[in-house]
Motif scaffolding. Structure first.
Motif, PDB file in Angstrom:
ATOM      1  N   PHE A  28     102.987  68.182  25.917  1.00  0.00           N
ATOM      2  CA  PHE A  28     102.159  69.013  26.314  1.00  0.00           C
ATOM      3  C   PHE A  28     102.597  70.077  27.206  1.00  0.00           C
ATOM      4  O   PHE A  28     102.466  71.175  26.928  1.00  0.00           O
ATOM      5  N   TYR A  32     102.899  73.883  26.174  1.00  0.00           N
ATOM      6  CA  TYR A  32     102.314  74.843  26.993  1.00  0.00           C
ATOM      7  C   TYR A  32     103.380  75.925  27.574  1.00  0.00           C
ATOM      8  O   TYR A  32     102.906  77.277  27.524  1.00  0.00           O
ATOM      9  N   GLU A 145      95.931  72.949  19.123  1.00  0.00           N
ATOM     10  CA  GLU A 145      95.859  73.381  20.754  1.00  0.00           C
ATOM     11  C   GLU A 145      94.510  72.791  21.155  1.00  0.00           C
ATOM     12  O   GLU A 145      94.472  72.152  22.413  1.00  0.00           O
ATOM     13  N   TRP A 149      94.612  70.008  24.578  1.00  0.00           N
ATOM     14  CA  TRP A 149      94.078  69.881  25.766  1.00  0.00           C
ATOM     15  C   TRP A 149      92.948  68.633  25.888  1.00  0.00           C
ATOM     16  O   TRP A 149      92.891  67.985  26.771  1.00  0.00           O
ATOM     17  N   SER A 150      92.401  68.177  24.789  1.00  0.00           N
ATOM     18  CA  SER A 150      91.454  66.997  24.765  1.00  0.00           C
ATOM     19  C   SER A 150      92.288  65.756  25.015  1.00  0.00           C
ATOM     20  O   SER A 150      91.713  64.897  25.918  1.00  0.00           O
ATOM     21  N   VAL A 153      93.026  65.559  28.669  1.00  0.00           N
ATOM     22  CA  VAL A 153      91.722  65.347  29.454  1.00  0.00           C
ATOM     23  C   VAL A 153      91.409  63.962  29.308  1.00  0.00           C
ATOM     24  O   VAL A 153      91.236  62.903  30.243  1.00  0.00           O
TER      25      VAL A 153
END
Length: 188
Positions: A28, A32, A145, A149-150, A153
């Motif tokens: 990640f 990023y 993408e 992100w999911s 989280v």
């Protein structure tokens, strides 16, 4: 010690768990960072190659992890866990696995959209099995993408739940993923 028992996780499961966690957060961070690299950056080609190579290694590890889960006993749940906690944990683990696999497949579809194979550290190539779909790179990129992100989280929620069990409930949930159990009974 290597295999799981009904009391806890073995060394193989524990090492795979933490390798996956390290890979997910590292990939990640690399992803990023690399999306803003300029064409003249020294990392413009190296960072995506590393991202793809480690992503494919993670895919292989996850396939092995699924097989390992199928051939090893699952430790019994802890008696102090409420029914809703057990349900949320099962759903959370399922979501983590599903997101990981869809995330990796979407990354593969981004990289192979033009029909080129993916080189894994220059050691071997993974062929493009599906390419040329309409807007393949864009659609797979959007999915990649959103899922990245999911996943971060959900992983953070997973970590917070483990910390809650450790510090508030004071149960063995986190310790079971830190210390392997001896699956062979000891003689007295």
């Amino acid at each position: 010690m290597l295999k799981n028992s009904t009391q806890g996780y073995g060394l193989v499961s524990i090492v795979m768990h933490w390798l996956v966690a390290l890979a997910v957060f590292s990939l990640f961070a690399l992803g990023y960072w690399m999306v803003d690299l300029g064409y003249y950056s020294d990392w413009y080609q190296t960072a995506p190659m590393l991202h793809k190579s480690f992503g494919l290694c993670l895919f292989a590890l996850m396939v092995f992890r699924i097989i390992w889960r199928l051939i090893n006993p699952k430790p019994h749940g802890l008696s102090n866990h409420q029914a809703w906690e057990k349900t949320v944990a099962k759903l959370g683990h399922f979501a983590l696995y599903a997101m990981l696999f869809v995330l990796m497949i979407s990354g593969y579809l981004i990289s192979t959209a033009d029909g080129r194979a993916i080189s894994v550290f220059g050691w071997f190539d993974v062929p493009a099995l599906l390419s040329g779909l309409p807007q393949q790179e864009e659609i797979a990129g959007d999915i990649h993408e959103i899922l990245a992100w999911s996943l971060i989280v959900l992983s953070a929620g997973h970590a917070l739940a483990a910390l809650k069990h450790h510090f508030i409930d004071k149960d063995a949930t986190l310790n079971r993923m830190l210390k392997p159990v001896n699956s062979t009974p000891t003689r007295k």
